[in-house]
Design an enzyme around this catalytic site. Structure first.
Site, PDB file in Angstrom:
ATOM      1  N   ASP A  78      49.928  13.778 -24.115  1.00 18.43           N
ATOM      2  CA  ASP A  78      51.335  14.091 -24.381  1.00 18.43           C
ATOM      3  C   ASP A  78      51.700  15.316 -23.555  1.00 18.43           C
ATOM      4  O   ASP A  78      50.829  15.963 -22.965  1.00 18.43           O
ATOM      5  CB  ASP A  78      51.608  14.284 -25.875  1.00 18.43           C
ATOM      6  CG  ASP A  78      50.814  15.405 -26.516  1.00 18.43           C
ATOM      7  OD1 ASP A  78      49.896  15.951 -25.858  1.00 18.43           O
ATOM      8  OD2 ASP A  78      51.092  15.746 -27.675  1.00 18.43           O
ATOM      9  N   TYR A 126      52.716  19.038 -22.125  1.00 22.28           N
ATOM     10  CA  TYR A 126      52.348  20.402 -22.512  1.00 22.28           C
ATOM     11  C   TYR A 126      53.362  20.906 -23.532  1.00 22.28           C
ATOM     12  O   TYR A 126      54.558  20.611 -23.444  1.00 22.28           O
ATOM     13  CB  TYR A 126      52.366  21.320 -21.292  1.00 22.28           C
ATOM     14  CG  TYR A 126      51.324  20.994 -20.241  1.00 22.28           C
ATOM     15  CD1 TYR A 126      49.968  20.984 -20.544  1.00 22.28           C
ATOM     16  CD2 TYR A 126      51.707  20.723 -18.931  1.00 22.28           C
ATOM     17  CE1 TYR A 126      49.018  20.710 -19.575  1.00 22.28           C
ATOM     18  CE2 TYR A 126      50.756  20.448 -17.946  1.00 22.28           C
ATOM     19  CZ  TYR A 126      49.415  20.435 -18.274  1.00 22.28           C
ATOM     20  OH  TYR A 126      48.478  20.167 -17.303  1.00 22.28           O
ATOM     21  N   PHE A 155      50.192  16.200 -16.740  1.00 25.29           N
ATOM     22  CA  PHE A 155      49.329  17.238 -16.174  1.00 25.29           C
ATOM     23  C   PHE A 155      50.058  18.209 -15.240  1.00 25.29           C
ATOM     24  O   PHE A 155      49.469  19.193 -14.807  1.00 25.29           O
ATOM     25  CB  PHE A 155      48.121  16.634 -15.439  1.00 25.29           C
ATOM     26  CG  PHE A 155      47.209  15.853 -16.330  1.00 25.29           C
ATOM     27  CD1 PHE A 155      46.367  16.496 -17.214  1.00 25.29           C
ATOM     28  CD2 PHE A 155      47.217  14.462 -16.304  1.00 25.29           C
ATOM     29  CE1 PHE A 155      45.527  15.775 -18.059  1.00 25.29           C
ATOM     30  CE2 PHE A 155      46.387  13.728 -17.145  1.00 25.29           C
ATOM     31  CZ  PHE A 155      45.534  14.390 -18.019  1.00 25.29           C
ATOM     32  N   HIS A 203      37.910  14.220 -20.296  1.00 27.11           N
ATOM     33  CA  HIS A 203      39.201  14.855 -20.021  1.00 27.11           C
ATOM     34  C   HIS A 203      38.987  16.145 -19.221  1.00 27.11           C
ATOM     35  O   HIS A 203      37.951  16.810 -19.374  1.00 27.11           O
ATOM     36  CB  HIS A 203      39.899  15.172 -21.350  1.00 27.11           C
ATOM     37  CG  HIS A 203      41.337  15.521 -21.223  1.00 27.11           C
ATOM     38  ND1 HIS A 203      41.765  16.799 -20.931  1.00 27.11           N
ATOM     39  CD2 HIS A 203      42.450  14.762 -21.356  1.00 27.11           C
ATOM     40  CE1 HIS A 203      43.087  16.809 -20.890  1.00 27.11           C
ATOM     41  NE2 HIS A 203      43.535  15.584 -21.134  1.00 27.11           N
TER      42      HIS A 203
END
Length: 238
Positions: free
Chosen positions: A63, A65, A76, A184
């Site tokens: 989701d 930031y 990202f 991740h």
């Protein structure tokens, strides 16, 4: 028009489903009563920047930031002038290690979108300071539909799926596509399989094998698509 003419055509059936109407009501309420990211006009930015027929690679995030001024609608990425979050710092480190080229200082990642890289979060909004706060309001149904629509295309797609949440989307992806999975890039997991996984070179190898130009992963800032293709042709000749 909700996104673009082509995306709206492909996703038109989703717009009529009860969950999507409920989702929009919930989002209207959230923006009216809370600080929500990204800015309302950027919610569909990832899809608007890479139209349906242009997608070659999908990088899936969880989701947006949830910090002040961070989310810009691309997974990202953050706007220039905002301190790069740890996950993005680690992504840039892996680019340098993987392909041997220092990435640009531009943190918007618009350069990737210019090359057909869809930076899609599983949920497209989040309440400030509350990660995954919008994970259960319907976004996952919508982004599942986006993946299914890409899977229905004749032209295959390369997927980069970082972390358990992203890997859940594999059920919608046929094996004719390329799927790269790893830990991740966040500091909590990067050293457990993200670093050294070489996602960028592996995707480029697959693209080349399937007659598509490689992605210039170090080119993270905005540029004219013609510049990219000119560069790609030059590299191919060399």
């Amino acid at each position: 028009m909700t996104i673009t003419e082509k995306w709206d055509e492909v996703l038109s059936a989703e717009y009529e489903k009860p969950y999507f109407k409920t989702l929009n009501i919930a989002i209207d309420r959230e923006y009216a009563n809370y600080k929500v990211y990204p800015p309302r006009e950027c919610v569909y930015a990832a899809l608007k920047l890479v139209d349906y027929d242009k997608v070659r690679v999908v990088i899936l995030g969880q989701d947006p930031y949830h910090g002040e001024n961070q989310a810009n609608g691309l997974a990202f990425a953050v706007n220039n002038g905002v301190e790069a979050p740890p996950s993005l710092v680690n992504i840039f480190k892996e680019i340098k290690t993987d392909i041997g080229i220092e990435p640009d200082d531009d943190t918007t990642l618009v350069g990737w979108a210019n090359q057909g890289v869809l930076l899609l979060n599983a949920a497209l909004t989040v309440r400030a300071g509350s990660p995954q706060s919008h994970a259960e309001i319907g976004w996952h149904n919508f982004t599942d539909a986006v993946i299914r629509s890409l899977n229905a295309r004749e032209k295959p797609v390369a997927y980069i799926l970082w972390g358990m949440s992203a890997r859940q989307k594999t059920e919608f992806i046929d094996k004719r596509n390329f799927i790269h999975t790893s830990a991740h890039p966040s500091p909590l997991s990067a050293y457990r399989g993200f670093f050294g996984s070489k996602p960028f070179s592996k995707v480029n190898a697959w693209l080349s094998e399937n007659g598509m130009a490689p992605v210039h992963w170090h080119m993270t800032g905005a540029f004219e698509p013609a510049e990219y293709y000119k560069t790609a042709d030059r590299i191919k000749r060399v």
